[in-house]
Design an enzyme around this catalytic site. Structure first.
Site, mmCIF file in Angstrom:
data_model
loop_
_atom_site.group_PDB
_atom_site.id
_atom_site.type_symbol
_atom_site.label_atom_id
_atom_site.label_comp_id
_atom_site.label_asym_id
_atom_site.label_seq_id
_atom_site.Cartn_x
_atom_site.Cartn_y
_atom_site.Cartn_z
ATOM 1 N N GLU A 445 2.364 -9.228 -9.978
ATOM 2 C CA GLU A 445 2.925 -10.396 -9.272
ATOM 3 C C GLU A 445 4.400 -10.208 -8.947
ATOM 4 O O GLU A 445 5.174 -11.168 -8.972
ATOM 5 C CB GLU A 445 2.770 -11.675 -10.111
ATOM 6 C CG GLU A 445 1.536 -12.451 -9.880
ATOM 7 C CD GLU A 445 1.092 -12.485 -8.442
ATOM 8 O OE1 GLU A 445 -0.069 -12.166 -8.219
ATOM 9 O OE2 GLU A 445 1.891 -12.805 -7.542
HETATM 10 C C1 LIG Z 1 -3.523 -4.281 -14.210
HETATM 11 C C2 LIG Z 1 -2.940 -4.455 -12.850
HETATM 12 C C3 LIG Z 1 -3.438 -5.439 -12.017
HETATM 13 C C4 LIG Z 1 -2.926 -5.596 -10.727
HETATM 14 N N1 LIG Z 1 -3.500 -6.512 -9.876
HETATM 15 C C5 LIG Z 1 -3.118 -6.521 -8.563
HETATM 16 C C6 LIG Z 1 -3.825 -7.310 -7.601
HETATM 17 O O1 LIG Z 1 -4.763 -8.046 -7.934
HETATM 18 N N2 LIG Z 1 -3.452 -7.234 -6.300
HETATM 19 C C7 LIG Z 1 -2.423 -6.431 -5.883
HETATM 20 O O2 LIG Z 1 -2.136 -6.412 -4.695
HETATM 21 N N3 LIG Z 1 -1.731 -5.677 -6.776
HETATM 22 C C8 LIG Z 1 -2.052 -5.692 -8.097
HETATM 23 N N4 LIG Z 1 -1.380 -4.921 -9.001
HETATM 24 C C9 LIG Z 1 -0.251 -4.115 -8.539
HETATM 25 C C10 LIG Z 1 1.094 -4.649 -9.026
HETATM 26 O O3 LIG Z 1 1.405 -5.849 -8.391
HETATM 27 C C11 LIG Z 1 2.127 -3.531 -8.772
HETATM 28 O O4 LIG Z 1 1.883 -2.523 -9.722
HETATM 29 C C12 LIG Z 1 3.548 -4.042 -8.849
HETATM 30 O O5 LIG Z 1 3.830 -4.852 -7.749
HETATM 31 C C13 LIG Z 1 4.569 -2.900 -8.891
HETATM 32 O O6 LIG Z 1 4.343 -1.967 -7.897
HETATM 33 P P1 LIG Z 1 4.276 -0.405 -8.278
HETATM 34 O O7 LIG Z 1 3.315 -0.270 -9.382
HETATM 35 O O8 LIG Z 1 4.063 0.370 -7.064
HETATM 36 O O9 LIG Z 1 5.723 -0.104 -8.867
HETATM 37 P P2 LIG Z 1 7.019 0.328 -8.037
HETATM 38 O O10 LIG Z 1 7.207 -0.575 -6.872
HETATM 39 O O11 LIG Z 1 6.961 1.778 -7.792
HETATM 40 O O12 LIG Z 1 8.160 0.032 -9.102
HETATM 41 C C14 LIG Z 1 8.502 0.926 -10.173
HETATM 42 C C15 LIG Z 1 9.759 0.397 -10.864
HETATM 43 O O13 LIG Z 1 10.838 0.365 -9.926
HETATM 44 C C16 LIG Z 1 11.381 -0.946 -9.825
HETATM 45 N N5 LIG Z 1 11.740 -1.208 -8.426
HETATM 46 C C17 LIG Z 1 11.019 -0.939 -7.317
HETATM 47 N N6 LIG Z 1 11.689 -1.323 -6.221
HETATM 48 C C18 LIG Z 1 12.850 -1.855 -6.644
HETATM 49 C C19 LIG Z 1 13.999 -2.436 -5.982
HETATM 50 N N7 LIG Z 1 14.054 -2.578 -4.656
HETATM 51 N N8 LIG Z 1 15.024 -2.851 -6.752
HETATM 52 C C20 LIG Z 1 14.963 -2.752 -8.096
HETATM 53 N N9 LIG Z 1 13.925 -2.212 -8.764
HETATM 54 C C21 LIG Z 1 12.886 -1.771 -8.051
HETATM 55 C C22 LIG Z 1 10.288 -1.885 -10.295
HETATM 56 O O14 LIG Z 1 10.825 -3.092 -10.813
HETATM 57 C C23 LIG Z 1 9.611 -1.037 -11.365
HETATM 58 O O15 LIG Z 1 10.290 -1.179 -12.585
HETATM 59 C C24 LIG Z 1 -1.853 -4.769 -10.301
HETATM 60 C C25 LIG Z 1 -1.328 -3.812 -11.155
HETATM 61 C C26 LIG Z 1 -1.870 -3.624 -12.403
HETATM 62 C C27 LIG Z 1 -1.309 -2.546 -13.276
#
Ligand SMILES: Cc1cc2nc3c(=O)[nH]c(=O)nc-3n(C[C@H](O)[C@H](O)[C@H](O)COP(=O)(O)OP(=O)(O)OC[C@H]3O[C@@H](n4cnc5c(N)ncnc54)[C@H](O)[C@@H]3O)c2cc1C
Length: 600
Positions: A445
């Site tokens: 989220e």
């Molecule tokens: C169990 C599970 C259920 C999920 N369910 C859903 C779902 O139902 N629908 C859906 O669409 N997604 C879902 N997700 C995805 C989830 O919303 C994403 O994993 C999350 O938004 C983070 O994206 P990412 O994993 O690509 O991390 P990244 O975006 O790669 O982030 C990695 C790190 O970098 C930081 N970061 C990234 N960009 C910035 C910035 N601009 N400034 C500062 N810090 C930054 C983040 O805070 C994080 O600490 C789910 C994930 C999991 C693990």
């Protein structure tokens, strides 16, 4: 000792609903709620607790151990989930606050949130399925075409069909503007193509159909978030007259093996591998993010609620364990090897952990339930000025509620495990599952880092700072009214410097922003959000303490002990946890750039 059961803190729930929020006085007088009574609310809470304790909680460990199974594109939920889902839907727990014309129950939000705390504390994985369905149905009810509202939403609110939200792609996580899934118009519908990952409840065996809400980019759409649209993409096609059609061209190509919430299926979904994936536009082209934000704001509050629900469950486990586990002697007799052995609840360090958990859990409940009252007022208050004021509160506090409560909820589960000593680390005891299940709250989220940027980068400056000024004015009115209170006045006075520090640190960040320096505010966003949360939680706990202090004299027995404990809880928070706000402020004010200059 491993059989300590999930318990619901009904007394605190009743305190929040009827004493802190005064739902009878504040909401039940409204025309839309005229058929709802306190008795009815108490019965709803009792029924929810019964279903949670008897049905959902026993499946929590089952879901964790078995996880979901993926076979030839199909996903099978853990044993017992299907039957429990049926029972949940038959009990009409889906759509508690939704429009009765669409099959909802039309209850006030604080009641629904109480039920959801009870259910999520019992089994978070299970609740992902109805939780996402409810959110998706509400989005369709608000923004979908008439046929979606009449043909799809009621089926979702009955649980015949479930819902998802599909944002994430391998290259588009926090930054959804990098979405690559495409949507090409074909008459009255679109053809979608792309891959979504990490989709909760994306495929399963609980319902006849799954309604995916998918972010995608139409032809020639502008770059970034402004060019994203949102589509309803059913697993089985749905005709505008509501008939279930043929299987749509989308497939689950795998599920994740996770640290926690193992009963919740986290799926990769391929849309349009055969160029035949039919989707229907919701709203207008390029309006996707604006629409999705409505769902996401509710979803963020719901994830904040997970911090409360799982934190509360973990605290109840730790409290019960601390009374049962005998170890060592009391601190007064620590040199006497023959002294009577005592339950660990008597050790000051264990009491410190329990008090921390209790203060955070009750503070989260006070804050989040308080926000549901703001949400009610923002939507339904007869006075437009009040509606605007409470919407401002919601806009400002939503990122704080999501990030602060999930981080604090995780801290509560950590302390609950610590209270169990070595047994806490053993799978036979439920508390280790709480820690693992809770961790996801700070990630999905929108990660907590992104929430902090939302608060600092968007919400503080929104409408020339009106949101923040209004909330501070609300806090100042509280100080004016209660700084001289005979029982809690000294605590209010002790909280005031932290509130003033929040204001001055906010000015500091705003000035940096105005001077065009966004690097340092972005760097400080997380400690700022946490400080905001500390100050806000202090306010909500003081508000509870004020109410409780006024009832001590007229009560007796367990009730009196409850009220006294409430005042002590606020006292503990103000003296022992609130000082962290000043430490966070010192970090922000230091203007130290070492992390930005460091080599990694
Ligand atoms: C169990 C599970 C259920 C999920 N369910 C859903 C779902 O139902 N629908 C859906 O669409 N997604 C879902 N997700 C995805 C989830 O919303 C994403 O994993 C999350 O938004 C983070 O994206 P990412 O994993 O690509 O991390 P990244 O975006 O790669 O982030 C990695 C790190 O970098 C930081 N970061 C990234 N960009 C910035 C910035 N601009 N400034 C500062 N810090 C930054 C983040 O805070 C994080 O600490 C789910 C994930 C999991 C693990």
């Amino acid at each position: 000792m491993a059989d300590i059961q999930y318990t619901v803190d009904k007394r605190d729930l009743a305190f929040v609903l009827f004493e802190q929020l005064d739902v009878e006085g504040q909401l039940l007088g409204w025309e839309r709620y005229r058929e709802i009574s306190r008795d009815m609310i108490e019965q709803i809470i009792d029924h929810a607790a019964e279903l949670a304790v008897k049905k959902l909680a026993p499946l929590n460990a089952v879901g964790d151990r078995h996880g979901c199974r993926f076979e030839n594109g199909q996903v099978f939920t853990p044993p017992g989930f299907k039957e429990a889902f049926q029972q949940y839907c038959e009990g009409q727990w889906l759509g508690l606050t939704d429009d009765p014309a669409l099959g909802g129950s039309g209850l006030p939000a604080p009641i629904a949130i109480a039920a959801s705390e009870i259910f999520m504390g019992a089994n978070l994985s299970f609740m992902m399925y109805p939780g996402l369905t409810q959110g998706a149905a509400r989005l369709l009810a608000g923004f979908g075409s008439d046929w979606m509202r009449t043909q799809v939403v009621p089926r979702m609110l009955r649980g015949e069909w479930t819902g998802t939200m599909c944002l994430t792609e391998p290259q588009a996580g926090s930054y959804v503007g990098d979405t690559r899934t495409t949507a090409v118009r074909q008459g009255d519908h679109y053809l979608l193509k792309g891959i979504k990952i990490f989709i909760s409840a994306g495929e399963h065996d609980l319902a006849d159909n799954i309604i995916h809400l998918v972010l995608a980019r139409t032809e020639n759409a502008p770059a970034g978030v402004k060019g994203i649209s949102i589509f309803m993409v059913p697993k089985f096609q749905v005709t505008p007259d509501g008939r279930l059609g043929e299987r749509n061209d989308l497939a689950c190509s795998g599920i994740e093996h996770k640290m926690g919430i193992n009963g919740s299926a986290t799926c990769t979904i391929n849309f349009g591998d055969n160029e035949r994936c039919v989707g229907y536009l919701i709203g207008r082209e390029s309006q996707g993010i604006e629409i999705m934000f409505h769902l996401m704001n509710e979803a963020r509050l719901a994830v904040g609620m997970q911090g409360l629900a799982v934190g509360s469950a973990a605290y109840q486990l730790a409290r019960a364990y601390a009374h049962q586990r005998v170890q060592g002697v009391s601190v007064e007799r620590w040199k006497d090897p023959l002294a009577e052995r005592v339950a660990i609840v008597q050790h000051p360090d264990v009491r410190r952990m329990l008090a921390t958990m209790k203060a955070y859990v009750e503070g989260m409940r006070a804050m989040l339930f308080g926000m549901t009252l703001y949400a009610e007022r923002a939507e339904h208050d007869p006075d437009p000025g009040e509606r605007e004021k409470y919407q401002d509160f919601m806009d400002l506090l939503t990122p704080v509620a999501k990030a602060y409560c999930t981080d604090v909820g995780y801290e509560v589960t950590r302390l609950a495990l610590q209270t169990h000593g070595g047994y806490g680390y053993i799978k036979e005891y439920q508390v280790e599952q709480c820690v693992r299940d809770m961790k996801i709250g700070s990630i999905y989220e929108g990660t907590n880092g992104i929430q902090a940027l939302d608060l600092v980068g968007r919400k503080l400056g929104f409408k020339q700072g009106r949101l923040f000024k209004r909330f501070v004015q609300h806090l100042n009115e509280f100080v004016e009214a209660h700084a001289g209170h005979p029982a809690i006045g000294p605590l209010v006075q002790r909280w005031v410097p932290a509130k003033d520090t929040l204001v001055s640190v906010t000015m500091h960040i705003a000035q940096l922003g105005l001077s065009g320096d966004w690097k340092y505010p972005a760097f400080s966003a997380t400690p700022y959000l946490m400080m905001f949360g500390d100050v806000a939680m202090g306010y909500y706990l003081l508000e509870q303490a004020r109410i409780a202090a006024g009832r001590i004299a007229q009560s007796s027995g367990r009730d009196q002990a409850f009220y006294r404990n409430k005042v002590r809880t606020a006292e503990f928070f103000i003296h022992h946890l609130l000082p962290e706000a000043e430490a966070r402020a010192a970090s922000i004010r230091s203007n130290n750039l070492s992390a930005l200059e460091m080599e990694f």
